[in-house]
Design a protein around this motif. Structure first.
Motif, mmCIF file in Angstrom:
data_model
loop_
_atom_site.group_PDB
_atom_site.id
_atom_site.type_symbol
_atom_site.label_atom_id
_atom_site.label_comp_id
_atom_site.label_asym_id
_atom_site.label_seq_id
_atom_site.Cartn_x
_atom_site.Cartn_y
_atom_site.Cartn_z
ATOM 1 N N SER A 1 10.013 116.856 -2.282
ATOM 2 C CA SER A 1 8.976 117.877 -2.360
ATOM 3 C C SER A 1 7.767 117.382 -3.141
ATOM 4 C CB SER A 1 9.545 119.136 -3.024
ATOM 5 O OG SER A 1 10.610 119.657 -2.269
ATOM 6 N N GLN A 27 3.843 117.031 -1.885
ATOM 7 C CA GLN A 27 2.739 117.670 -2.579
ATOM 8 C C GLN A 27 1.680 116.645 -2.973
ATOM 9 O OE1 GLN A 27 2.468 121.018 -2.904
ATOM 10 N NE2 GLN A 27 0.409 120.690 -3.700
ATOM 11 N N LYS A 82 -0.435 115.902 -0.039
ATOM 12 C CA LYS A 82 -1.391 116.982 0.194
ATOM 13 C C LYS A 82 -2.570 116.893 -0.764
ATOM 14 C CE LYS A 82 1.670 120.554 2.124
ATOM 15 N NZ LYS A 82 2.220 121.910 1.900
ATOM 16 N N ASP A 83 -2.291 116.410 -2.000
ATOM 17 C CA ASP A 83 -3.336 116.311 -3.017
ATOM 18 C C ASP A 83 -4.201 115.069 -2.833
ATOM 19 O OD1 ASP A 83 -2.408 118.645 -4.110
ATOM 20 O OD2 ASP A 83 -1.202 117.666 -5.664
ATOM 21 N N SER A 137 3.609 125.985 -1.784
ATOM 22 C CA SER A 137 3.687 124.697 -2.480
ATOM 23 C C SER A 137 5.011 124.021 -2.186
ATOM 24 C CB SER A 137 3.540 124.894 -3.997
ATOM 25 O OG SER A 137 3.799 123.685 -4.687
ATOM 26 N N ASP A 138 4.952 122.713 -1.925
ATOM 27 C CA ASP A 138 6.177 121.961 -1.671
ATOM 28 C C ASP A 138 6.962 121.695 -2.938
ATOM 29 O OD1 ASP A 138 6.641 121.507 1.069
ATOM 30 O OD2 ASP A 138 4.947 120.129 1.154
ATOM 31 N N THR A 139 6.393 122.000 -4.105
ATOM 32 C CA THR A 139 7.114 121.764 -5.351
ATOM 33 C C THR A 139 8.091 122.890 -5.670
ATOM 34 O OG1 THR A 139 5.338 122.791 -6.638
ATOM 35 C CG2 THR A 139 5.221 120.405 -6.310
ATOM 36 N N LYS A 184 11.771 128.206 -0.837
ATOM 37 C CA LYS A 184 11.104 127.886 0.430
ATOM 38 C C LYS A 184 11.774 128.581 1.612
ATOM 39 C CE LYS A 184 9.860 123.176 -1.016
ATOM 40 N NZ LYS A 184 10.152 121.754 -0.759
#
Length: 492
Positions: A3, A7, A10-11, A223-225, A231
């Motif tokens: 995860s 993220q 994505k950032d 958020s993937d975190t 999720k």
């Protein structure tokens, strides 16, 4: 980890930065979580590293930077385990190595298939050898091997899944309402199901999770975190809406039911407030009747007080006296569920004692019984000969534990008592399940380890996320079993 990488992508992080971060993460995890060194100085200034991971120059350099010194990497670093296996084999009286002729005739093929023995549909790898032998991997139970146990071992995780499957909708005058079977609903579904049924609603729970549940809602995840159990909640909500259920209930709960054994009884922040995130990130809920009131479970009167306004706004015909009766029915159903769980735990312990079986407390949070979140670890433990119980099915058999940290979480208090119970009983082991990204579970690691290891027991932790490969889990559980058998051998 998976995860965090998503993220970072994505950032806008580059491949080189992500690779460097992974290398540093591997090193720090080994030093501070596996070896559990307080600082690099504890390892000294002359360090030899081993294992195939150190063939990676980036990992080696990250280790040196963290240590602040050069380290020695033998040319055979990746073979050190093989040398250890050879030393172990030297203790055996007979060799099982193939002869020269058998080696010359040796052949091996591998094929893939999908097991149809149950709803898990495990992806199998079937290895066939020249002598006709087969070895199958990827299975979560023994069905893929053609082995049908004459008497299945008790498994509290499976019992709970069956219990939730038994909570069926009952036709009601006020129409349908859906509840996502995820996060906190795995603890409180008996209460909410009974309460809304008493109010005249036809209560529909979403089904147990599958990979498709996650995929259905993944594009609404903020958020993937977030942990995997959070999720997967998105897919459960969409499942209910896709069934044509326009009313969805998932409350905000800062506090859990007070069990009177901890300084406070907080809920996990994700469980407590995820209803707000769903409202803000799922456009589908904006056209539905979504009930997410903040409620209090300290007493039936407090629940009536905090939930009545939302229920009356949903249906103006609902009276306060109706809600009082419904809340009473809900608490009675929850109390009955807790009693059943504890009774099933005691039956499982009695079975293990009568049949000479080891017991594994597969301890985590209520949602870890979900087959997609728990990845069938309970079935794997059964296949290794363990009777499987949950932390809440045995914690009532141990006294309150006074730990070094502020004990203010309901589920943490259960975990500490379950660990003490395992430590006091020679045939009981505890394996802690932790979801990646769960910050507050990190608090429990040292405390549970101390409770177990101070009394001569092994501590095993398994971190799980959306990755379904059980290979590493099998190694951990088989290592635990091997350590237990080795201990019995030396004791004998």
């Amino acid at each position: 980890m998976n995860s965090s990488v998503k993220q970072a992508q994505k950032d806008g992080a580059g491949v080189e930065d992500i690779s460097a971060g992974l290398s540093m993460s591997v090193v720090k995890n080994a030093l501070y979580k596996v070896i559990r060194a307080a600082s690099p100085d504890e390892l000294g200034k002359c360090v030899v590293v081993q294992g195939g991971t150190f063939y990676n120059d980036a990992v080696l350099r990250a280790f040196e930077k963290e240590m602040g010194t050069e380290v020695i990497r033998p040319a055979i670093a990746g073979l050190m385990g093989a040398y250890g296996a050879a030393l172990r084999a030297m203790r055996l009286r007979e060799s099982t190595l193939l002869s020269a002729q058998e080696l010359a005739e040796f052949s091996h093929t591998a094929t893939s298939s999908v097991c149809g023995g149950c709803a898990n549909h495990c992806r199998l790898t079937v290895n066939r050898f020249s002598d006709g032998a087969r070895h199958i991997s990827g299975n979560q139970c023994q069905k893929a091997l053609g082995i049908q146990a004459s008497e299945p071992l008790p498994n509290l995780h499976a019992w709970k899944r069956d219990y939730f499957a038994s909570l069926k909708p009952v036709k009601g005058r006020r129409g349908k309402i859906g509840m996502p079977l995820a996060l906190g609903m795995f603890e409180l579904a008996p209460l909410w199901h009974a309460m809304f049924t008493e109010l005249g609603f036809e209560v529909h729970l979403s089904g147990l999770s599958t990979r498709k549940t996650y995929e259905r809602g993944q594009f609404t995840i903020a958020s993937d975190t977030a942990c995997y159990p959070a999720k997967i909640m998105h897919g459960h909500v969409l499942e209910l809406l896709d069934r044509g259920i326009s009313r969805v209930f998932y409350p905000g709960l800062t506090y859990n039911v007070d069990e009177g054994v901890s300084s406070n009884h907080y809920n996990c922040p994700v469980v407590a407030y995820y209803s707000e995130l769903l409202r803000g990130n799922m456009e589908e809920l904006r056209t539905a009747e979504y009930l997410y009131p903040y409620v209090c479970l300290d007493t039936p009167a407090e629940l009536v007080k905090t939930i009545y306004p939302s229920l009356h706004a949903l249906d103006a015909s609902i009276t306060r006296s109706e809600v009082k009766r419904a809340v009473k029915a809900g608490f009675a159903a929850y109390s009955d569920y807790v009693s059943q769980v504890q009774a099933q735990g005691e039956r499982a312990l009695a079975y293990a004692a009568a049949h000479g079986k080891r017991v594994m407390i597969l301890a985590g949070r209520p949602y870890h019984i979900d087959p997609e979140i728990g990845h069938g670890i309970d079935k794997l433990a059964n296949s290794l000969g363990f009777v499987v119980v949950s932390e809440d099915s045995v914690c009532h058999l141990a006294p309150t534990q006074y730990v070094k940290v502020l004990d203010q979480w309901t589920f943490h208090a259960r975990l500490y008592r379950a660990a003490y119970f395992a430590a006091q009983n020679p045939n009981v082991e505890l394996v802690q399940l932790v979801s990646f990204g769960c910050g507050i579970d990190a608090i429990t690691t040292d405390e549970v380890r101390d409770i177990l290891e101070s009394r001569g027991k092994h501590y095993t932790q398994i971190k799980i996320d959306e990755i379904t490969n059980l290979g590493a889990v099998k190694i951990r559980l088989r290592s635990l079993l091997g350590a237990l058998e080795e201990g019995e051998h030396h004791a004998g």
